[in-house]
Write a protein that holds these residues in place. Structure first.
Motif, PDB file in Angstrom:
ATOM      1  N   PRO A  50       1.102  -1.276  -0.302  1.00 57.25           N
ATOM      2  CA  PRO A  50       0.008   0.056   0.039  1.00 57.25           C
ATOM      3  C   PRO A  50       0.796   1.513   0.079  1.00 57.25           C
ATOM      4  O   PRO A  50       0.468   2.107  -0.688  1.00 57.25           O
ATOM      5  CB  PRO A  50      -0.882  -0.349   1.004  1.00 57.25           C
ATOM      6  CG  PRO A  50      -0.565  -1.203   2.631  1.00 57.25           C
ATOM      7  CD  PRO A  50       0.677  -2.220   1.249  1.00 57.25           C
ATOM      8  N   ALA A  71      -5.669  -4.412  -3.449  1.00 52.65           N
ATOM      9  CA  ALA A  71      -5.865  -4.365  -2.043  1.00 52.65           C
ATOM     10  C   ALA A  71      -6.388  -5.864  -1.402  1.00 52.65           C
ATOM     11  O   ALA A  71      -6.459  -5.975  -0.961  1.00 52.65           O
ATOM     12  CB  ALA A  71      -6.331  -3.324  -1.685  1.00 52.65           C
ATOM     13  N   ASN A 253      -4.813   2.646   3.658  1.00 53.67           N
ATOM     14  CA  ASN A 253      -4.413   2.319   1.572  1.00 53.67           C
ATOM     15  C   ASN A 253      -4.923   3.950   1.158  1.00 53.67           C
ATOM     16  O   ASN A 253      -4.647   3.929   0.626  1.00 53.67           O
ATOM     17  CB  ASN A 253      -5.831   1.612   0.925  1.00 53.67           C
ATOM     18  CG  ASN A 253      -5.723   0.018   1.731  1.00 53.67           C
ATOM     19  OD1 ASN A 253      -4.732  -0.216   0.775  1.00 53.67           O
ATOM     20  ND2 ASN A 253      -6.887  -0.569   2.535  1.00 53.67           N
ATOM     21  N   ALA A 372     -11.407  -1.772   0.989  1.00 54.30           N
ATOM     22  CA  ALA A 372     -10.628  -0.481   0.503  1.00 54.30           C
ATOM     23  C   ALA A 372     -10.715  -0.382  -1.452  1.00 54.30           C
ATOM     24  O   ALA A 372     -11.232   0.753  -1.216  1.00 54.30           O
ATOM     25  CB  ALA A 372      -9.162  -1.645   0.656  1.00 54.30           C
TER      26      ALA A 372
END
Length: 412
Positions: A50, A71, A253, A372
């Motif tokens: 990330p 992600a 993220n 995410a």
């Protein structure tokens, strides 16, 4: 690793029993510290992914939705296998899964360094996720074996290693990868090699002390919760994990994107703010376990959710200074819940240490991945600042803690 089994060489049965009993009661700091350090190395590597999203977004011309899918792939592979691995190894111990899983992570980080297409990024992310899925349930089991009954302290020590690695990872990525490009990700491969060596030593300790696990198995706490209470507890824990890890996913993220868009910070400066948040998460995790051993798991869960709600609601409206302060407070307070939730679940469902650990860590990664991806789509549609205003309400879901039954324990 240290070996406390000197009396095992005796041929007399009583000394062996005495040694086992003594070891079963001792907190083996060196072993708990070793798995915490391995957790640091494991999560440091995982945090690189990330941390380099802004670089990958520019280099491969990716949308927020495509970043969210990376992600998702990583966190789903890191989550789906974990409960099954834990369930299987509860019945059929496989100590060498720890170093073997780290070998898979080593391959994944190497592939990430040389990936030249979006599908290759997805494959590299999935390999790193598979390595993580084999690590967490087994390492958590070893931490519990070495806890001497101080389960919350051992779990939080183990977890703080991971959170520390997650905090250091973006900082190292900002210093190493961002200035030097994608190939510099390969410089993290020696970290994986070190983790393999540590986990081989941990596996050696576990094999030598297998009798301690057997000796304590018959003395584990037995929850007197009914089936319906256990089901209710699982549902409540799932809601709490959803609130916690979707909110955390917004930071891990997208915090750098939020800071860049709202305050026009450069990427490397935004990584320092992310480091501050993740360092606060590590500190909060470390505090949560020992406090839970003293005042109870449920009390810690109450504090970590409802205590953080006012700060979360203020954060999207703060200037850059107070954004940093509030992010640190949010990370510190909210992170204290995870060790308490893991140990609470293990007390509610005794005898399934690996399965519960795998389920909890699996839910953590799975919810984080889905969160995410979902937040990425929302950011494309409504903007990243709007997403942070929406997520500010998530800690209020902590009110469902009122429905958690008390885990009153008895001994076999």
């Amino acid at each position: 690793m240290s070996d406390n089994t000197a009396t095992l060489g005796s041929t007399a049965a009583p000394p062996r029993e005495s040694s086992s009993a003594s070891q079963a009661q001792d907190f083996v700091l060196r072993t708990v510290g070793a798995v915490a350090f391995a957790h640091l190395l494991n999560d440091l590597i995982q945090a690189v992914l990330p941390a380099v999203y802004p670089m990958l977004k520019t280099q491969f011309s990716l949308s927020f939705a495509e970043i969210g899918r990376i992600a998702l792939v990583y966190q789903i592979t890191a989550s789906l296998l974990q409960p099954w691995i834990g369930l299987y190894t509860d019945k059929h111990p496989k100590p060498y899964l720890l170093p073997m899983g780290m070998v898979v992570t080593l391959v994944g980080i190497g592939l990430l360094a040389v990936a030249d297409s979006y599908p290759m990024l997805l494959v590299a992310s999935s390999l790193i996720g598979v390595g993580s899925s084999t690590f967490h349930p087994e390492a958590s089991r070893v931490a519990r074996m070495a806890s001497g009954g101080r389960f919350g302290t051992a779990q939080s020590t183990f977890q703080v290693g991971g959170n520390t690695g997650s905090a250091i990872g973006p900082l190292m990525a900002a210093a190493i990868v961002i200035p030097n490009g994608q190939r510099a990700i390969g410089w993290f491969m020696p970290v994986a090699v070190l983790a393999i060596w540590v986990l081989l030593r941990v596996t050696g300790w576990r094999l030598k002390h297998a009798h301690v696990h057997v000796a304590t198995a018959g003395k584990q706490a037995v929850s007197n919760l009914s089936h319906n209470q256990i089901v209710r507890a699982v549902v409540v824990i799932a809601i709490l994990l959803f609130a916690k890890f979707v909110y955390i996913a917004a930071f891990t993220n997208y915090f750098t994107f939020y800071l860049i868009e709202r305050f026009k910070l450069p990427v490397q400066t935004s990584q320092l703010y992310l480091f501050a948040f993740l360092a606060a998460v590590a500190a909060g995790t470390f505090a949560g376990g020992p406090v839970g051993d003293r005042i109870g798991r449920k009390a810690v869960i109450w504090i970590s959710f409802l205590g953080v709600a006012p700060f979360a609601l203020l954060l999207p409206h703060a200037n850059i200074f107070w954004t940093a302060v509030l992010a640190i407070v949010v990370g510190l307070v909210m992170a204290s819940a995870f060790a308490a939730l893991v140990v609470y679940a293990q007390e509610a469902v005794p005898g399934r240490v690996g399965m519960v650990a795998g389920l909890m860590f699996g839910l953590m990664f799975g919810i984080g991945g889905i969160g995410a991806a979902g937040l990425g789509h929302l950011a494309d549609t409504n903007g990243i600042v709007w997403v942070y205003k929406l997520c500010a309400y998530l800690p209020l879901l902590g009110i469902v803690t009122a429905f958690l039954p008390d885990t009153r324990e008895c001994k076999r």
